[in-house]
Design a protein around this motif. Sequence first.
Motif, mmCIF file in Angstrom:
data_model
loop_
_atom_site.group_PDB
_atom_site.id
_atom_site.type_symbol
_atom_site.label_atom_id
_atom_site.label_comp_id
_atom_site.label_asym_id
_atom_site.label_seq_id
_atom_site.Cartn_x
_atom_site.Cartn_y
_atom_site.Cartn_z
ATOM 1 N N VAL A 171 0.831 -1.217 0.000
ATOM 2 C CA VAL A 171 0.000 0.000 0.000
ATOM 3 C C VAL A 171 0.860 1.260 0.000
ATOM 4 N N ALA A 172 2.083 1.172 0.504
ATOM 5 C CA ALA A 172 2.925 2.375 0.552
ATOM 6 C C ALA A 172 4.398 2.007 0.617
ATOM 7 N N ILE A 173 5.195 2.871 0.011
ATOM 8 C CA ILE A 173 6.656 2.751 0.089
ATOM 9 C C ILE A 173 7.165 4.119 0.531
ATOM 10 N N GLU A 174 7.903 4.121 1.640
ATOM 11 C CA GLU A 174 8.327 5.401 2.218
ATOM 12 C C GLU A 174 9.809 5.384 2.559
ATOM 13 N N ALA A 175 10.312 6.584 2.738
ATOM 14 C CA ALA A 175 11.678 6.789 3.241
ATOM 15 C C ALA A 175 12.715 6.023 2.426
ATOM 16 N N LEU A 203 33.688 -6.897 0.896
ATOM 17 C CA LEU A 203 32.618 -6.438 1.776
ATOM 18 C C LEU A 203 31.406 -5.967 0.979
ATOM 19 N N SER A 204 30.228 -6.315 1.487
ATOM 20 C CA SER A 204 28.986 -5.827 0.869
ATOM 21 C C SER A 204 28.773 -4.374 1.249
ATOM 22 N N ILE A 205 28.050 -3.650 0.384
ATOM 23 C CA ILE A 205 27.705 -2.266 0.715
ATOM 24 C C ILE A 205 26.192 -2.070 0.635
ATOM 25 N N LEU A 206 25.696 -1.189 1.499
ATOM 26 C CA LEU A 206 24.275 -0.858 1.505
ATOM 27 C C LEU A 206 23.991 0.076 0.331
ATOM 28 N N VAL A 207 23.083 -0.324 -0.570
ATOM 29 C CA VAL A 207 22.792 0.537 -1.720
ATOM 30 C C VAL A 207 21.429 1.217 -1.617
ATOM 31 N N THR A 208 20.470 0.537 -1.029
ATOM 32 C CA THR A 208 19.110 1.092 -0.966
ATOM 33 C C THR A 208 18.394 0.593 0.286
ATOM 34 N N ASP A 209 17.581 1.474 0.874
ATOM 35 C CA ASP A 209 16.743 1.032 1.992
ATOM 36 C C ASP A 209 15.459 1.841 2.011
ATOM 37 N N GLY A 210 14.461 1.295 2.659
ATOM 38 C CA GLY A 210 13.173 1.979 2.746
ATOM 39 C C GLY A 210 12.174 1.165 3.542
ATOM 40 N N ASN A 211 11.037 1.790 3.807
ATOM 41 C CA ASN A 211 9.980 1.133 4.578
ATOM 42 C C ASN A 211 8.790 0.829 3.666
ATOM 43 N N PHE A 212 8.429 -0.428 3.604
ATOM 44 C CA PHE A 212 7.346 -0.887 2.745
ATOM 45 C C PHE A 212 6.182 -1.333 3.634
ATOM 46 N N THR A 213 4.977 -0.834 3.328
ATOM 47 C CA THR A 213 3.804 -1.247 4.103
ATOM 48 C C THR A 213 2.907 -2.131 3.248
ATOM 49 N N TYR A 214 2.514 -3.250 3.842
ATOM 50 C CA TYR A 214 1.682 -4.242 3.163
ATOM 51 C C TYR A 214 0.379 -4.395 3.939
ATOM 52 N N VAL A 215 -0.697 -4.631 3.207
ATOM 53 C CA VAL A 215 -2.002 -4.846 3.844
ATOM 54 C C VAL A 215 -2.430 -6.289 3.617
ATOM 55 N N SER A 216 -2.857 -6.908 4.709
ATOM 56 C CA SER A 216 -3.403 -8.264 4.632
ATOM 57 C C SER A 216 -4.779 -8.183 3.972
ATOM 58 N N ILE A 217 -4.989 -8.999 2.945
ATOM 59 C CA ILE A 217 -6.285 -8.934 2.247
ATOM 60 C C ILE A 217 -6.950 -10.311 2.206
ATOM 61 N N ASP A 218 -8.291 -10.268 2.121
ATOM 62 C CA ASP A 218 -9.065 -11.499 2.016
ATOM 63 C C ASP A 218 -9.250 -11.884 0.546
#
Length: 144
Positions: free
Chosen positions: A66-70, A112-127
């Motif tokens: 439902v949303a992708i933020e930050a 060494l691995s490097i951080l390339v991308t990050d963010g907060n993803f919101t998911y909605v449980s659906i019937d």
Amino acid sequence: MTDIQAVPAPLNAETEPCGDLCIRTLAMPADTNANGDIFGGWLLSQMDIGGGVLASKIAKSRTVTVAIEAMNFRKAVYVGDLVSVHANPVRIGRTSVTVHLEAWVLRRKEKLSILVTDGNFTYVSIDEQGHPQVIQRDDVPVSA
Ligand SMILES: CC(C)(COP(=O)(O)OP(=O)(O)OC[C@H]1O[C@@H](n2cnc3c(N)ncnc32)[C@H](O)[C@@H]1OP(=O)(O)O)[C@@H](O)C(=O)NCCC(=O)NCCS
């Protein structure tokens, strides 16, 4: 009670991935943009898929984004990079789950691995009809 319960946000020191590994894949030539670098939308979709797996596991149902933020696109990704996506739930609401996702890459010849991308993803449980449904939590009694 089916109320929101906050889960502490991850402490991200940017030195090592935070959360469980949910996707590992190789960035391929077909995933590039007009510049020849890896397309941000491809990376976003890998993160979305990985977070959706965790969200569905928590909700014990199918979920939709439902949303992708930050979102932070910190570094470019190149063909041949080994991309790992890590997921950490940061909030479980009444019908939604927010997952902090990080994409790390390991470059050829690098140690060494490097951080390339990050963010907060919101998911909605659906019937079955695609309507939001209450997440049945194991640790919280749920009323009708
Ligand atoms: C997701 C969807 C089912 C939600 O339906 P809705 O009637 O708007 O649902 P609600 O308003 O009851 O919100 C449901 C939950 O989502 C949360 N939510 C809604 N919009 C949000 C947003 N922009 N950011 C964060 N959370 C959001 C609400 O807070 C609620 O969470 P909670 O119950 O844990 O408090 C509907 O919007 C939908 O089908 N969207 C398309 C999803 C999709 O196709 N995704 C893929 C896109 S490529």
